[in-house]
Design a protein around this motif. Structure first.
Motif: not given
Length: 221
Positions: A80, A83-84, A142, A171, A179, A191-193
């Protein structure tokens, strides 16, 4: 030849134990679908596991806060980014106040009917809406990451980035993000943004998760 194949298939069905009938019915239903569903069946038989992502998802329970999601993701071994963490803190990240079952649909722009090589995000979303699909609520990203069975990934295939079709969440820098469900070089779940805007170009092969709303269940008191 076709009659022989059909006869052999029917014989296989007759020999199935009763507890497997519903599975056979579901698989035959997919085979009776469109070209996308048939291709998914072929990919499954090649052990590429096209249904590793859940096809149904219940939102609104049991994770209720940003901290709940972060703790669950970290406990599941998911990487994680900062940014997330910031996306979870934004007011746009809201969790359903009732149980809602969603049908998840993974489609590329090409599968949605676009013949163009490059597509804007707004074009992809419009194509999805024309097929009766909806943008996903913020918590879908998520929750899908948590539900994704990492053991089903064929590691002989290239790693894939699947984006969640959703309204962007800003962000900490005020940049709109969606996502990005992917894997690290060692196939660790991530999990990224992904920083995005309405004029962000995509390959027609880029896949997105959309949803259909199946039912709503009021939260018990």
């Amino acid at each position: 030849m076709s009659k022989d194949v059909l006869g052999a298939a029917v014989q296989k069905l007759v020999e199935l134990p009763p507890e497997r009938w519903s599975i056979a019915h579901d698989f035959l239903t997919k085979l009776g679908g469109g070209e996308t569903e048939v291709e998914e069946c072929k990919r499954y038989l090649r052990k590429e596991y096209p249904w590793a992502f859940p096809t149904a998802l219940m939102i609104g329970t049991p994770l209720r806060t940003a901290d709940d999601f972060l703790v669950a993701l970290i406990a599941a071994g998911c990487k994680v980014s900062d940014n997330i963490r910031e996306m979870f803190r934004q007011p746009e990240f809201v969790v359903a106040d009732q149980k809602i079952e969603l049908e998840l649909v993974v489609r590329s722009a090409k599968e949605l009917g676009s013949a163009r090589c490059v597509n804007w995000l707004t074009d992809v979303y419009q194509l999805a809406r024309e097929q009766g699909l909806e943008l996903c609520p913020p918590e879908v990203g998520p929750r899908v990451r948590l539900a994704y069975d990492q053991s089903m990934v064929n590691k002989n295939k290239p790693r894939e980035m699947i984006l969640v079709g959703m309204e962007p969440i800003n962000n900490s820098s005020g940049e709109p993000c969606i996502w990005d469900i992917t894997m690290d070089m060692d196939y660790t779940p991530c999990l990224y943004g992904l920083h995005i805007d309405t004029e962000h170009p995509f390959s027609s092969d880029q896949r997105f998760i959309f949803c259909r709303r199946k039912s709503a269940k009021r939260r018990g008191r």
